[in-house]
Design a protein around this motif. Structure first.
Motif: not given
Length: 277
Positions: A255-259, A6-10, A180-184, A172-176
């Motif tokens: 981080m999750l609160v800010l993100f 997922l990191i390399m996918l993003r 969600w990859t950002g949360v992961f 692709l819905d880039l925002a979504r």
């Protein structure tokens, strides 16, 4: 395997979007003859990232044990810092990425082919160097033998998505996706941070908060198949110290609160691939 994938996918998708925006803009403005310069810049950036990764790996292999632990801890801290910067930067920069890159292309074309190569190289090399730090940190701290395969699959899938975007065959819905990859990735970063604290302790740099919070290594060891997956995805430890738990929980909470807090500037509009390319 899942975390490197997922990191390399993003990361790969970010690079693919950058290249797709540049190439698409050149094609639409009747300057397709400049495209070879784009591909040269891409290949040079990939080569530079691979060279940097190989150099860091070779250098660390010659270190004594404590120096290797210190190197692992430092690489982990750098990876965490870059991961956090990346997810927050993309959250903010996606809205202006297209216009910014178009302006950069116009300025580079005015300077000739080498200027365009340099512009593409710098844009893609940043993503490549970020990826190198992530992979070094993940591979140093991971017990998952499939992690390199996961990283390779992530790059391959992102390349396929990038081509689909460039060809106009994919939406692709880039925002979504980036949300969600950002949360992961923040969960991965929390695990890397805790692992870096452990490495710094083994290097003799950090010796505080070493009391064991719990020990369930006899129930779910990190070396088991499930333990390996949880360690790679969530930073699971079967016998963490107090320092590791505190660092993990505090980092992830902040981080999750800010993100995840609402972004007023981004609220009026959601971005798809076609908005950016």
């Amino acid at each position: 395997m899942l975390a490197p994938f997922l990191i390399m996918l993003r990361e790969g998708l970010e690079a693919a979007l950058i290249v797709g925006i540049i190439a698409g803009y050149l094609r639409r403005t009747g300057r397709a003859a400049w495209l070879p310069a784009v591909w040269i810049g891409v290949f040079l950036a990939i080569a530079a990232a691979l060279f940097a990764g190989a150099a860091l790996q070779l250098a660390s292999a010659s270190f004594p044990q404590k120096a290797q632990e210190l190197f692992e801890g430092v690489i982990g801290l750098v990876a965490v810092a870059v991961l956090v910067w990346m997810v927050f930067w993309m959250r903010r920069a996606a809205r202006s990425m297209k216009s910014t890159l178009h302006a950069s292309v116009e300025a580079a074309v005015g300077g000739g082919a080498w200027a365009l190569i340099g512009m593409v190289f710098l844009a893609v090399a940043r993503e490549g160097l970020e990826s190198i730090f992530f992979l070094l940190a993940v591979l140093q701290q991971s017990r998952d033998a499939m992690a390199p395969l996961g990283a390779a699959l992530g790059v391959a899938v992102s390349a396929g998505i990038g081509w689909g975007i460039y060809a106009g065959a994919l939406r692709l819905d880039l925002a979504r996706f980036f949300r969600w990859t950002g949360v992961f990735i923040l969960f991965v970063a929390a695990g890397l941070l805790a692992g870096s604290l452990k490495a710094l302790h083994e290097a003799g740099v950090w010796n505080g908060l070493q009391a064991r919070v719990y020990d369930i290594s006899h129930i779910l060891p990190e070396t088991s198949p499930l333990g390996t997956v949880l360690a790679g995805v969530l930073g699971y430890r079967d016998a963490p110290t107090l320092g590791e738990v505190v660092v993990y929980a505090a980092f992830l909470t902040v981080m999750l609160v800010l993100f995840l807090r609402p972004d007023a500037a981004a609220a009026p509009r959601r971005h798809s691939v076609r908005d950016l390319t």
